[in-house]
Write an enzyme that holds these catalytic residues in place. Structure first.
Site, PDB file in Angstrom:
ATOM      1  N   ASP A  52      -6.484  -3.699  -6.362  1.00 39.11           N
ATOM      2  CA  ASP A  52      -6.142  -2.385  -5.802  1.00 39.11           C
ATOM      3  C   ASP A  52      -4.673  -2.004  -6.049  1.00 39.11           C
ATOM      4  OD1 ASP A  52      -7.885  -4.173  -4.453  1.00 39.11           O
ATOM      5  OD2 ASP A  52      -8.108  -2.831  -2.752  1.00 39.11           O
ATOM      6  N   ASP A  92       0.782  -1.244   0.000  1.00 38.30           N
ATOM      7  CA  ASP A  92       0.000   0.000   0.000  1.00 38.30           C
ATOM      8  C   ASP A  92       0.813   1.294   0.000  1.00 38.30           C
ATOM      9  OD1 ASP A  92      -2.648  -1.003  -0.105  1.00 38.30           O
ATOM     10  OD2 ASP A  92      -2.479  -1.645   1.974  1.00 38.30           O
ATOM     11  N   ARG A 115     -15.623  -1.150  -5.732  1.00 35.98           N
ATOM     12  CA  ARG A 115     -14.425  -0.311  -5.643  1.00 35.98           C
ATOM     13  C   ARG A 115     -13.275  -0.931  -6.436  1.00 35.98           C
ATOM     14  NH1 ARG A 115     -14.682   0.586  -0.746  1.00 35.98           N
ATOM     15  NH2 ARG A 115     -13.057  -0.741   0.105  1.00 35.98           N
ATOM     16  N   THR A 167     -11.976 -13.643  -3.794  1.00 33.61           N
ATOM     17  CA  THR A 167     -12.257 -12.322  -3.233  1.00 33.61           C
ATOM     18  C   THR A 167     -11.963 -12.289  -1.749  1.00 33.61           C
ATOM     19  OG1 THR A 167     -13.818 -10.477  -3.321  1.00 33.61           O
ATOM     20  CG2 THR A 167     -14.703 -12.593  -2.562  1.00 33.61           C
ATOM     21  N   TRP A 194     -10.767   0.792  -8.966  1.00 36.44           N
ATOM     22  CA  TRP A 194      -9.290   0.760  -8.962  1.00 36.44           C
ATOM     23  C   TRP A 194      -8.774   0.354 -10.331  1.00 36.44           C
ATOM     24  CZ3 TRP A 194      -8.856   3.652  -5.165  1.00 36.44           C
ATOM     25  CH2 TRP A 194      -9.122   3.353  -3.834  1.00 36.44           C
TER      26      TRP A 194
HETATM   27  N1  GLY Z   1      -7.440  -1.037  -0.900  1.00 36.53           N
HETATM   28  C1  GLY Z   1      -8.378  -1.535   0.012  1.00 36.53           C
HETATM   29  C2  GLY Z   1      -9.761  -1.181  -0.310  1.00 36.53           C
HETATM   30  O1  GLY Z   1     -10.061  -0.635  -1.358  1.00 36.53           O
HETATM   31  O2  GLY Z   1     -10.604  -1.446   0.532  1.00 36.53           O
END
Ligand code: GLY
Length: 398
Positions: free
Chosen positions: A177, A118, A249, A237, A253
């Site tokens: 992500d 991250d 989400r 997942t 991303w």
């Molecule tokens: N990157 C973690 C999320 O989108 O929850």
């Protein structure tokens, strides 16, 4: 009847706040953006007061009126300083900049963090914006060091950056992500850094293009690799409704990620890929009228389930960038959908009233519903990508 009257009044009020005047005319985007930044400045003063000096705001629980903060190793630690910097970029308010600088100071040590992938979210949404906006060279080495830390997770056997460490469930997990963290690497390579950063980012994006997507261009959340050979062990997942579902989400991303890849490389393959992901999102039958997706495009119980304002914010910001690389009807579709998302998020249905929401700007995001975590709450990244979308709209389309 009373209930109906209340609903009508609420919708009218929501419409007005979201840029629909009482006479049905739409509020000009310039004035809507101005209003939202002025509100954001005030809200973030409250958020600053509510957050301990050595921590970052994470979310707020409206029922218990409790603000939850995080340490600086949480994946979201860059979003609060990043949002403050976006607010400063628009308002030029020196107190907002001072608060951003205080939080950057506590975040800086994480440039050495290597515990997961991250680093881009944490260090580029914060220090990247600080460097871009203030032009202060002092921020540059922090960004460079963060990129060096991120590539310690590069696995040459699979040509990917490993997202999380091995666990009972996953051997070599990469999550969709992760594309977002490549911006840090590409930026460093483009600003005097070693070419290897660019090479790693491209290899990761290419492996993800090959292994993470279904025929309809929806994305799996997690792909588990044998990191020695690059063989895919399984696809599944962690935060989505099912292994086979399109976690909203995550689709955001992916859209944002390949649009950003095109920005840096000008490789048309990435642009075409982003357009295909966009088509999946735009044509999705579960997309609600207000263009704010449910938390998963395949969530059980739609329409009686939670929305995810953060997904809408990420998608809106990405659509605005995609609009920069396209023409005619395509461009119009991306920009008009982004505008609708922004108008919805700016309405009273999603934007908090001044003094509410613990100081966050947007309500109704969903972090990880299957993990029963952060459901229907404000989230720091919803605010961040929403503010980014407002600035993109102002800079590119007004
Ligand atoms: N990157 C973690 C999320 O989108 O929850």
């Amino acid at each position: 009847m009373k209930k109906l009257l209340f609903t009508v009044c609420f919708l009218v009020a929501a419409g007005i706040a979201g840029g629909q005047k009482a006479n049905g005319e739409k509020e000009p985007m310039g004035s809507l953006i101005d209003k939202q930044f002025k509100l954001a400045q005030k809200q973030y003063q409250l958020l600053a007061k509510n957050t301990p000096a050595n921590r970052m705001p994470k979310t707020y629980y409206p029922n218990s009126k409790k603000l939850e903060s995080s340490d600086t190793q949480w994946w979201c630690s860059g979003f609060y300083p990043g949002s403050l910097l976006y607010i400063y970029e628009y308002t030029k308010d020196p107190e907002t900049l001072a608060e951003a600088q205080k939080r950057l100071a506590i975040l800086e040590k994480e440039k050495h963090y290597t515990g997961n992938h991250d680093l881009g979210f944490m260090m580029f949404c914060s220090f990247g914006n600080a460097y871009r906006i203030t032009k202060n060279e002092v921020y540059k080495p922090t960004i460079d060091t963060a990129a060096a830390s991120l590539i310690t997770r590069y696995r040459p056997g699979a040509k990917v950056i490993q997202s999380w460490n091995s666990s009972k469930k996953w051997r070599g997990p990469v999550i969709i992500d992760n594309l977002m963290n490549l911006e840090l690497l590409l930026w460093v390579a483009a600003h005097g850094g070693d070419e290897k950063y660019r090479k790693i980012a491209i290899e990761h994006a290419d492996a993800t293009m090959k292994n993470h997507f279904r025929k309809d261009y929806s994305s799996y959340h997690v792909v588990d690799y044998d990191m020695n050979t690059g063989k895919v062990i399984k696809k599944g997942t962690s935060q989505g409704a099912a292994d086979s579902s399109a976690w909203s989400r995550g689709q955001g991303w992916a859209l944002y990620g390949y649009t950003m890849m095109y920005r840096f490389t000008k490789n048309k393959q990435y642009l075409e890929f982003a357009k295909n992901i966009a088509r999946f999102i735009l044509n999705n039958p579960t997309m609600p009228h207000d263009q704010v997706p449910y938390w998963d495009f395949n969530a059980p119980g739609i329409p009686n389930t939670y929305k995810d304002a953060s997904a809408a914010a990420v998608i809106a910001s990405a659509f605005l960038e995609l609009g920069q690389y396209t023409k005619g009807k395509e461009k119009t579709a991306y920009v008009s959908h982004a505008e609708q998302m922004i108008r919805s998020l700016s309405s009273a249905a999603y934007t908090a009233r001044e003094g509410d929401n613990g100081g966050f700007l947007l309500m109704h995001s969903t972090g990880a519903l299957p993990l029963k975590s952060e459901v229907d709450v404000p989230l720091s990244y919803a605010d961040y990508y929403y503010l980014e979308a407002l600035l993109r709209y102002k800079n590119w389309y007004l």
